[in-house]
Structures are given as structure tokens and as C-alpha cells.
Scaffold this motif. Sequence first.
Motif, PDB file in Angstrom:
ATOM      1  N   MET A 124      12.076 -14.858  23.244  1.00 20.55           N
ATOM      2  CA  MET A 124      12.487 -14.126  24.439  1.00 20.55           C
ATOM      3  C   MET A 124      13.797 -13.385  24.161  1.00 20.55           C
ATOM      4  N   HIS A 125      14.117 -12.438  24.985  1.00 24.47           N
ATOM      5  CA  HIS A 125      15.337 -11.657  24.825  1.00 24.47           C
ATOM      6  C   HIS A 125      16.525 -12.604  24.754  1.00 24.47           C
ATOM      7  N   ASN A 126      17.462 -12.330  23.867  1.00 26.00           N
ATOM      8  CA  ASN A 126      18.538 -13.296  23.685  1.00 26.00           C
ATOM      9  C   ASN A 126      19.645 -13.163  24.719  1.00 26.00           C
ATOM     10  N   ASP A 127      19.563 -12.180  25.609  1.00 24.69           N
ATOM     11  CA  ASP A 127      20.613 -12.043  26.606  1.00 24.69           C
ATOM     12  C   ASP A 127      20.008 -12.057  28.007  1.00 24.69           C
ATOM     13  N   ILE A 128      19.319 -13.161  28.299  1.00 22.80           N
ATOM     14  CA  ILE A 128      18.642 -13.277  29.584  1.00 22.80           C
ATOM     15  C   ILE A 128      19.638 -13.244  30.740  1.00 22.80           C
ATOM     16  N   GLU A 129      20.741 -13.964  30.553  1.00 26.50           N
ATOM     17  CA  GLU A 129      21.715 -14.064  31.651  1.00 26.50           C
ATOM     18  C   GLU A 129      22.242 -12.716  32.090  1.00 26.50           C
ATOM     19  N   GLY A 130      22.438 -11.853  31.111  1.00 32.01           N
ATOM     20  CA  GLY A 130      23.041 -10.570  31.433  1.00 32.01           C
ATOM     21  C   GLY A 130      22.014  -9.514  31.834  1.00 32.01           C
ATOM     22  N   MET A 131      20.726  -9.872  31.807  1.00 34.27           N
ATOM     23  CA  MET A 131      19.711  -8.842  32.034  1.00 34.27           C
ATOM     24  C   MET A 131      19.384  -8.657  33.517  1.00 34.27           C
ATOM     25  N   LYS A 132      19.366  -7.408  33.937  1.00 33.62           N
ATOM     26  CA  LYS A 132      19.015  -7.134  35.336  1.00 33.62           C
ATOM     27  C   LYS A 132      17.491  -7.087  35.450  1.00 33.62           C
ATOM     28  N   VAL A 133      16.963  -7.852  36.422  1.00 32.54           N
ATOM     29  CA  VAL A 133      15.510  -7.925  36.619  1.00 32.54           C
ATOM     30  C   VAL A 133      15.173  -7.454  38.032  1.00 32.54           C
ATOM     31  N   LEU A 134      14.154  -6.609  38.136  1.00 32.31           N
ATOM     32  CA  LEU A 134      13.704  -6.148  39.454  1.00 32.31           C
ATOM     33  C   LEU A 134      12.344  -6.759  39.752  1.00 32.31           C
ATOM     34  N   VAL A 135      12.182  -7.233  40.997  1.00 34.26           N
ATOM     35  CA  VAL A 135      10.875  -7.755  41.399  1.00 34.26           C
ATOM     36  C   VAL A 135      10.411  -6.957  42.612  1.00 34.26           C
ATOM     37  N   VAL A 136       9.230  -6.353  42.525  1.00 33.29           N
ATOM     38  CA  VAL A 136       8.720  -5.515  43.608  1.00 33.29           C
ATOM     39  C   VAL A 136       7.420  -6.112  44.117  1.00 33.29           C
ATOM     40  N   ASP A 137       7.416  -6.558  45.376  1.00 38.65           N
ATOM     41  CA  ASP A 137       6.202  -7.149  45.968  1.00 38.65           C
ATOM     42  C   ASP A 137       6.353  -7.106  47.476  1.00 38.65           C
ATOM     43  N   ASP A 138       5.289  -6.703  48.175  1.00 37.66           N
ATOM     44  CA  ASP A 138       5.408  -6.605  49.636  1.00 37.66           C
ATOM     45  C   ASP A 138       5.405  -7.973  50.307  1.00 37.66           C
ATOM     46  N   ASP A 139       5.094  -9.018  49.562  1.00 31.96           N
ATOM     47  CA  ASP A 139       5.037 -10.356  50.149  1.00 31.96           C
ATOM     48  C   ASP A 139       6.358 -11.101  49.895  1.00 31.96           C
ATOM     49  N   PRO A 140       7.136 -11.338  50.964  1.00 35.43           N
ATOM     50  CA  PRO A 140       8.453 -11.977  50.777  1.00 35.43           C
ATOM     51  C   PRO A 140       8.343 -13.351  50.118  1.00 35.43           C
ATOM     52  N   PHE A 141       7.215 -14.040  50.360  1.00 33.18           N
ATOM     53  CA  PHE A 141       7.058 -15.356  49.752  1.00 33.18           C
ATOM     54  C   PHE A 141       6.987 -15.249  48.219  1.00 33.18           C
ATOM     55  N   VAL A 142       6.225 -14.255  47.766  1.00 31.81           N
ATOM     56  CA  VAL A 142       6.109 -14.047  46.306  1.00 31.81           C
ATOM     57  C   VAL A 142       7.477 -13.711  45.717  1.00 31.81           C
ATOM     58  N   LEU A 143       8.235 -12.886  46.446  1.00 30.30           N
ATOM     59  CA  LEU A 143       9.575 -12.518  45.959  1.00 30.30           C
ATOM     60  C   LEU A 143      10.435 -13.768  45.780  1.00 30.30           C
ATOM     61  N   LYS A 144      10.356 -14.651  46.778  1.00 27.54           N
ATOM     62  CA  LYS A 144      11.155 -15.896  46.711  1.00 27.54           C
ATOM     63  C   LYS A 144      10.712 -16.753  45.538  1.00 27.54           C
ATOM     64  N   LEU A 145       9.395 -16.910  45.414  1.00 29.52           N
ATOM     65  CA  LEU A 145       8.853 -17.781  44.377  1.00 29.52           C
ATOM     66  C   LEU A 145       9.231 -17.274  42.979  1.00 29.52           C
ATOM     67  N   LEU A 146       9.013 -15.984  42.765  1.00 29.73           N
ATOM     68  CA  LEU A 146       9.322 -15.418  41.441  1.00 29.73           C
ATOM     69  C   LEU A 146      10.816 -15.509  41.144  1.00 29.73           C
ATOM     70  N   THR A 147      11.625 -15.255  42.175  1.00 31.43           N
ATOM     71  CA  THR A 147      13.076 -15.344  41.969  1.00 31.43           C
ATOM     72  C   THR A 147      13.449 -16.747  41.514  1.00 31.43           C
ATOM     73  N   SER A 148      12.862 -17.742  42.180  1.00 32.49           N
ATOM     74  CA  SER A 148      13.267 -19.092  41.808  1.00 32.49           C
ATOM     75  C   SER A 148      12.740 -19.451  40.406  1.00 32.49           C
ATOM     76  N   GLN A 149      11.530 -18.980  40.077  1.00 34.42           N
ATOM     77  CA  GLN A 149      11.007 -19.263  38.730  1.00 34.42           C
ATOM     78  C   GLN A 149      11.853 -18.570  37.657  1.00 34.42           C
ATOM     79  N   LEU A 150      12.250 -17.344  37.952  1.00 35.03           N
ATOM     80  CA  LEU A 150      13.055 -16.599  36.969  1.00 35.03           C
ATOM     81  C   LEU A 150      14.436 -17.233  36.815  1.00 35.03           C
TER      82      LEU A 150
END
Length: 406
Positions: free
Chosen positions: A1-27
Motif C-alpha cells: 500500500m502507499h507508504n504515506d497513508i496518513e498524509g493522503m487526502k481521500v474523497l468518498v462520494v456516495d449518496d447514502d450517508p450510512f455508506v459514507l460513515k461506514l467507509l470513513t470508519s473502515q478507512l
Amino acid sequence: MHNDIEGMKVLVVDDDPFVLKLLTSQLTQLGFRDIVTFERAPDALDLIEKESRSIGLIFSDLQMPDMDGIEFVRHLVGTGYTGGLLLVSGEDPRVIQSAQKLAKIRGLNVVGALRKPASATQLKEQLQGKPLDSAPASPAVQNYRFQASDLRRAINAGEIVNYYQPKVSLHSAALVGMEALVRWQHPHAGLVAAAQFIDLAEDSGLITGLTRVVLTSALHQARCWQDAGLPPLTVAVNLSTDSLATLDLPDFIERTANQAGVSLSRLILEITESRVMAEPMLALDVLTRLRLKRIALSIDDFGTGYSTLAQLRDLPFDELKLDSSFVHGAWREPPLRTILEATLGMARELGVQTVAEGVEDMQDWQFLRGSGCNLAQGYFIGRPMPAGEVEEWIASWERRRAFLTC
Ligand code: C2E
Ligand code: MG
Ligand code: MG
């Protein structure tokens, strides 16, 4: 995996707020710290347009009311975004696969795809070992519009060079041959990939001249490997169907092989039909004469474009190369697996050797080993390399081989 995960900006696009929450917590569990979520794709695009360079990874849903994932991907290309893209969707796997393919064709760095609901483990698997920074062509290459006159000059000036990619046995992992893949060592643009000038060569009538250069240098290289005491290797050269209208091609090849001191039975010609054969009768004449000279004929990119069953029926082929789009990931895609297995079965019945192109990872390798396919080629085994690096690659392959056949 990328060696600078902490510093990497990640965007999550999904119309379902639940999915957004779930993915955020997994990430977050995976160590990502800078995660921005959007329920609407247009809002995400606003940010990407401003900050495309600072974003390393984007997760996008496909089914969204304001702008669906396909439209989003189309706009994303326009922003010049070069980070990774991962599609996350609840749609049928084949729909997800088409979307993934489309994004790849558009030139995006597609890291993978996930079917909802995805577990943290699946997410981790998708990200494992993936370069999240795409490696786009150098700016010089991107901005350069090659002209036929440049290419003609390059052919005469010795700027056309061969790279070589190994073909190995799936059974024993032994090296059996090398495919020559042409590159243009351009004085300003750097090393230019085949795909960026083959069409130009075909359209401007330069392809046969180019092929003669590639063939000559591949046959001389085969002789050098022979002299260096390497195990007997086949050498494969790609032949555009346009060149098949050149009636003296078989004699040219025979002369060149004789001069190099290489047996014609070591040569494989890989034929890709990128367009309808202009002169089918001439092509049949040339192909049959090549075959009579004991040169092996291979049908390249089988299953795409014009590389079809009709060719197998009408032409004397010895080898069939399965296009990477049926190979990479077939282990987890039932429709691909079906096509792959049916093609291998047919080739076996016809007594034609099979080569899987696009073997990119261990899963591809393991799956193909059990599939009955004969040979494999791909980044997992070795990338195309200059002739000078081949011996070093062989030494490292010998060390890996034992682990790959148990
Ligand atoms: P091809 O003959 O099917 O060659 C395979 C292409 O896939 C090569 O691209 C190779 O670098 C790439 N490749 C190898 N392993 C992998 C992998 O694991 N994953 C993926 N995604 N790709 C992989 P390259 O060298 O850019 O060549 C592209 C095409 O250009 C070739 O496809 C061939 O059709 C054509 N070509 C190359 N050299 C010549 C030539 O001397 N003459 C003619 N007429 N065509 C050529
Ligand atoms: Mg080829
Ligand atoms: Mg191919």
C-alpha cells in the motif's frame, strides 16, 4: 500500500450517508487520516477541480441521483486527476466491471472495485500493493504530437529499440521465450510506448519498415542469447496485418534469420488484427508461406477486435494469446472465467498452444496454473525490459521459480 497513508487526502462520494460513515470508519482503521465525504458528485468535483493534485484516492458509488458514477468518472478525467479511483457499488458485478473498464479506457488509475456492502478486509485487499499514484506518461510524451516524418527519421536514425518480455511455462515456470516489444527512444520525448506510434506507423505506410528493424534486431538478439549459453529461447515479434500484404516478407525473414544464424523454428510471429484485413488473399499467401518455412504463427489479443474464431478457422495458427482483459482477475470474475476456460478448451482441441497475457499478480498466476493454459506473460513475471537487463532478470526469476511451482 502507499507508504504515506496518513498524509493522503481521500474523497468518498456516495449518496447514502450510512455508506459514507461506514467507509470513513473502515478507512480510519486502515490508517487514513484525511477523509472528506460527499453525498453529491458535483460537490466532490468542485473540490477536485481546485485541489486535484493533493488528492490521492477517490471512492465513488455508481448509482447516485444528481450525477451517476459514469458521469462523475467522465468529469474526473477533465480535471486532470491522477490519483487512484475505487468504485464501490451495489450493482451487478458485471455492471461494476463495465464501469471499471470504462474508467480505465478513459485513462484513470483504477485501483479496484468493491461490491457493497464491503468488509474492512475486502477494502484492505483492494488497496494492498496498489500504487496509488498513477504514473502518467511524461509531460513531454503527453504533449508531443508525433508526425509521420519524425517516425520515418527515427527508423533510419536507429531510435527504434526493442524491449523484451519473458514468456514462461505455467507448469514448470521455466523461461521459454521472449517477446520483442518496440519502443521509440525519442530525443526529446524520452522512451515512447508502442501504443503511441503503431497506429501512426500503420496509417503512414511505415509499419513494414519498422517491422523489418524490429525483426532484424530481435533475431540478432536471439543469436546473442544463444552465444551467451542461455537455454534455447523462442523469440516473438509482433506483426501488423498491414505487413501481411508484403509478399517478400517471408523471404526477408528467412534471409535475416540466416544472417543472424538463428533457426526459423525459434521465431514466432504474433499477429494482431486491429482492422479488417485489406488484402485477405495476400495475407493468406504470406501466412501460409511463413508456416511452410517452420515459423510459428500466433494469434495475438485473442477475443478482442478482429482476433476471432474466423481466423482460427481460416489461418494456420500454432499459438493463441489470450488478451489480458480475459486473464487478469479471471479468478474472481465468473463470466471471465467461463470465457477463458472455453477458449482454452477449444485451443486444446485444435492442438494450439495457449499463452495468457496480463498475468499481474499471484492470484492470476495460481488460477492459471490450474486452468490448463500453457504459458504466461505479464508484469507478475517480468515487465518488458531492455536486452541488457535480461540476464539479471533470469537470475532473479530462477530464485522466485521454486516458490511459484509448489
Ligand atoms: P501485445 O503484443 O499484446 O503486447 C502486450 C502489451 O501488454 C505490451 O504493451 C506489454 O508491455 C503490455 N503488458 C505486458 N504485461 C502486462 C501486464 O501484466 N498487464 C498489462 N496491463 N499490460 C501488460 P506495449 O509494449 O505497449 O505494446 C502494445 C501493443 O503494441 C502490443 O500488444 C502490440 O500489439 C503492439 N506492438 C508492440 N511492438 C510492436 C511491433 O514491433 N510491431 C507491431 N506491428 N506492433 C507492435
Ligand atoms: Mg504481442
Ligand atoms: Mg496482446
